[in-house]
Design a protein around this motif. Structure first.
Motif, mmCIF file in Angstrom:
data_model
loop_
_atom_site.group_PDB
_atom_site.id
_atom_site.type_symbol
_atom_site.label_atom_id
_atom_site.label_comp_id
_atom_site.label_asym_id
_atom_site.label_seq_id
_atom_site.Cartn_x
_atom_site.Cartn_y
_atom_site.Cartn_z
ATOM 1 N N TYR A 122 5.051 -8.302 -0.010
ATOM 2 C CA TYR A 122 3.654 -8.060 -0.363
ATOM 3 C C TYR A 122 2.711 -8.711 0.643
ATOM 4 O O TYR A 122 1.691 -8.124 1.032
ATOM 5 C CB TYR A 122 3.360 -8.588 -1.763
ATOM 6 C CG TYR A 122 3.767 -7.656 -2.872
ATOM 7 C CD1 TYR A 122 3.158 -6.413 -3.031
ATOM 8 C CD2 TYR A 122 4.754 -8.004 -3.789
ATOM 9 C CE1 TYR A 122 3.516 -5.552 -4.051
ATOM 10 C CE2 TYR A 122 5.124 -7.146 -4.812
ATOM 11 C CZ TYR A 122 4.504 -5.922 -4.938
ATOM 12 O OH TYR A 122 4.863 -5.062 -5.950
ATOM 13 N N MET A 123 3.056 -9.906 1.095
ATOM 14 C CA MET A 123 2.202 -10.603 2.053
ATOM 15 C C MET A 123 2.160 -9.863 3.394
ATOM 16 O O MET A 123 1.089 -9.742 4.014
ATOM 17 C CB MET A 123 2.702 -12.027 2.252
ATOM 18 C CG MET A 123 2.631 -12.901 0.994
ATOM 19 S SD MET A 123 0.938 -13.163 0.431
ATOM 20 C CE MET A 123 0.318 -14.224 1.722
ATOM 21 N N ARG A 124 3.301 -9.354 3.831
ATOM 22 C CA ARG A 124 3.315 -8.579 5.081
ATOM 23 C C ARG A 124 2.505 -7.300 4.940
ATOM 24 O O ARG A 124 1.775 -6.904 5.869
ATOM 25 C CB ARG A 124 4.763 -8.250 5.464
ATOM 26 C CG ARG A 124 5.532 -9.419 6.053
ATOM 27 C CD ARG A 124 6.808 -8.938 6.728
ATOM 28 N NE ARG A 124 7.694 -8.270 5.772
ATOM 29 C CZ ARG A 124 8.650 -8.892 5.092
ATOM 30 N NH1 ARG A 124 8.824 -10.203 5.249
ATOM 31 N NH2 ARG A 124 9.433 -8.227 4.269
ATOM 32 N N LEU A 153 -0.051 -6.849 2.953
ATOM 33 C CA LEU A 153 -1.466 -7.239 2.962
ATOM 34 C C LEU A 153 -1.933 -7.565 4.380
ATOM 35 O O LEU A 153 -3.065 -7.224 4.771
ATOM 36 C CB LEU A 153 -1.675 -8.446 2.044
ATOM 37 C CG LEU A 153 -1.598 -8.165 0.536
ATOM 38 C CD1 LEU A 153 -1.671 -9.465 -0.242
ATOM 39 C CD2 LEU A 153 -2.733 -7.236 0.108
ATOM 40 N N ALA A 154 -1.072 -8.229 5.177
ATOM 41 C CA ALA A 154 -1.445 -8.555 6.557
ATOM 42 C C ALA A 154 -1.604 -7.282 7.394
ATOM 43 O O ALA A 154 -2.558 -7.156 8.186
ATOM 44 C CB ALA A 154 -0.397 -9.476 7.177
ATOM 45 N N ASP A 155 -0.687 -6.319 7.212
ATOM 46 C CA ASP A 155 -0.796 -5.057 7.960
ATOM 47 C C ASP A 155 -2.067 -4.302 7.575
ATOM 48 O O ASP A 155 -2.776 -3.760 8.448
ATOM 49 C CB ASP A 155 0.424 -4.182 7.684
ATOM 50 C CG ASP A 155 1.699 -4.785 8.254
ATOM 51 O OD1 ASP A 155 1.585 -5.643 9.154
ATOM 52 O OD2 ASP A 155 2.795 -4.401 7.783
ATOM 53 N N ALA A 213 -4.777 -5.607 6.366
ATOM 54 C CA ALA A 213 -5.932 -6.351 6.873
ATOM 55 C C ALA A 213 -6.168 -6.044 8.347
ATOM 56 O O ALA A 213 -7.324 -5.885 8.791
ATOM 57 C CB ALA A 213 -5.722 -7.847 6.661
ATOM 58 N N GLY A 214 -5.097 -5.938 9.141
ATOM 59 C CA GLY A 214 -5.250 -5.576 10.553
ATOM 60 C C GLY A 214 -5.798 -4.173 10.725
ATOM 61 O O GLY A 214 -6.683 -3.935 11.563
ATOM 62 N N ILE A 242 -5.865 -2.783 -1.152
ATOM 63 C CA ILE A 242 -5.711 -4.239 -1.048
ATOM 64 C C ILE A 242 -5.845 -4.885 -2.424
ATOM 65 O O ILE A 242 -5.092 -5.797 -2.774
ATOM 66 C CB ILE A 242 -6.746 -4.810 -0.061
ATOM 67 C CG1 ILE A 242 -6.367 -4.425 1.381
ATOM 68 C CG2 ILE A 242 -6.839 -6.326 -0.177
ATOM 69 C CD1 ILE A 242 -7.388 -4.853 2.407
ATOM 70 N N GLN A 250 -2.918 -6.989 -4.153
ATOM 71 C CA GLN A 250 -3.195 -8.359 -4.563
ATOM 72 C C GLN A 250 -2.936 -8.548 -6.050
ATOM 73 O O GLN A 250 -2.403 -9.578 -6.478
ATOM 74 C CB GLN A 250 -4.645 -8.722 -4.223
ATOM 75 C CG GLN A 250 -4.981 -10.192 -4.411
ATOM 76 C CD GLN A 250 -4.207 -11.074 -3.449
ATOM 77 O OE1 GLN A 250 -4.140 -10.800 -2.264
ATOM 78 N NE2 GLN A 250 -3.617 -12.132 -3.985
#
Length: 348
Positions: free
Chosen positions: A106-108, A110-112, A114-115, A194, A198
């Motif tokens: 999930y964190m990856r 969210l990071a993708d 966000a980019g 997102i 989250q």
């Protein structure tokens, strides 16, 4: 003085005959006791199925299984079988690499996202800032086309160049406007995605509770309790909680019977030297294999119909998970005789 003893005198008992007669009486009593005992055993053994229906059962209650949807390793257990717990009480702690992997996924994501969102915001801002300049250039090219149309001396090549510039300016304006509009739509979609990711991440972390395991209801801890250091796959029970306010007996009704049990029939639950009265509250529409039945060498263990027995309100039920015998008399007469025998000899 000589006294003559007449041993054939009937008034004088013969000691040898007296001992022989007493020994014979004891032998006859022992022989009769043995014969009547064997006959009584066969009468009871073969006649009991015609008097009452007897089958095994298990004392149980509403069962709540505590488990997790992840592969975990038990790091702490603060309870023992038979302990009484309250709702929400912590019973142990676990560690789950699988749950950590899910959180990392999930964190990856969210990071993708966000980019990707940052790239779209940059493109949208560049397009928005340059849109006015492109529109101004379009107005200039349109004015040039109008002037060329009024000139009769302009060459065809010059006219083509001016028209090409106007077409290029229109394409640039449409492209910039479309990029601004589409970027706004994609940004709104990504923001919503997102929020969903989250929310899922928060839900996963909240359900796992940092590895703390708690019970959902108040009750008694069953014997199926995980041990410290034990690894469990997803769905494997960590603990089982039994509700002490809803105790009943699951009776495995024998397939060989004279009369089928019905709801409301009175039965006796035999546990040790105790005979506890109860009633059949439900005939379950399923069959099961009693766990205590030994498997036959040539065939599988037979599945029998199950009935649920409730104890009388003033009865004291046996401990949970106890294996008991259930007796259902076919007639009131046999039940009355059984009660008399119980009161006299303490046996059924």
């Amino acid at each position: 003085m000589d006294v003559t003893i007449n041993r054939l005198n009937p008034n004088v008992p013969d000691p040898v005959e007296s001992r022989r007669r007493a020994a014979g009486r004891l032998v006859r009593i022992a022989y009769a006791t043995a014969v009547f005992g064997v006959v009584g055993f066969f009468v009871i053994y073969f006649g009991a199925p015609f008097v009452f229906l007897r089958g095994p059962g298990t004392v149980t209650s509403t069962r709540y299984v505590v488990s997790l949807p992840y592969t975990v390793q038990v790091s702490q257990m603060s309870l023992v079988p038979g302990a009484t717990v309250k709702a929400g009480e912590e019973i142990g702690a676990v560690f789950s690499p699988e749950q950590d992997s899910i959180v990392a996924t999930y964190m990856r994501a969210l990071a993708d996202i966000a980019g990707r969102t940052a790239e779209l915001r940059i493109k949208a801002r560049v397009a928005q800032e340059s849109l006015e300049a492109v529109r101004s250039y379009l107005r200039v090219t349109e004015e040039a086309v109008e002037r060329i149309d009024a000139m009769s001396t302009a060459t065809v090549t010059f006219r083509m160049e001016v028209l090409r510039e106007r077409a290029s300016a229109r394409k640039a304006v449409v492209s910039q406007e479309a990029e601004v509009a589409e970027s706004a739509i994609q940004l709104a979609s990504l923001d919503e995605f997102i929020k969903q990711l989250q929310g899922r991440l928060d839900e996963v972390q909240r359900h796992f509770g940092r590895g703390r395991v708690s019970v959902p209801i108040a009750g008694i801890v069953s014997t199926g309790l995980a041990h410290v250091g034990q690894s469990l796959v997803a769905g494997t029970p960590i603990a089982e909680i039994l509700d002490p306010t809803d105790i009943f007996v699951d009776w495995y009704i024998p397939n060989v019977r004279l009369i089928d049990p019905k709801v409301g029939n009175e039965v006796f639950v035999v546990s040790g030297n105790r005979r506890i009265p109860g009633k059949i509250s439900e005939i379950l529409p399923v069959s099961g294999v009693y766990a205590g039945t030994q498997q036959l060498a040539t065939r599988d263990r037979p599945a029998t119909q199950m009935a649920r027995i409730r104890f009388d309100p003033d009865a004291s039920p046996p401990p949970l998970n106890t294996t008991v015998d259930v007796h259902m008399h076919y007639t009131d007469l046999s039940a009355g005789i059984a009660n008399v025998l119980v009161r006299l000899f303490g046996v059924d």
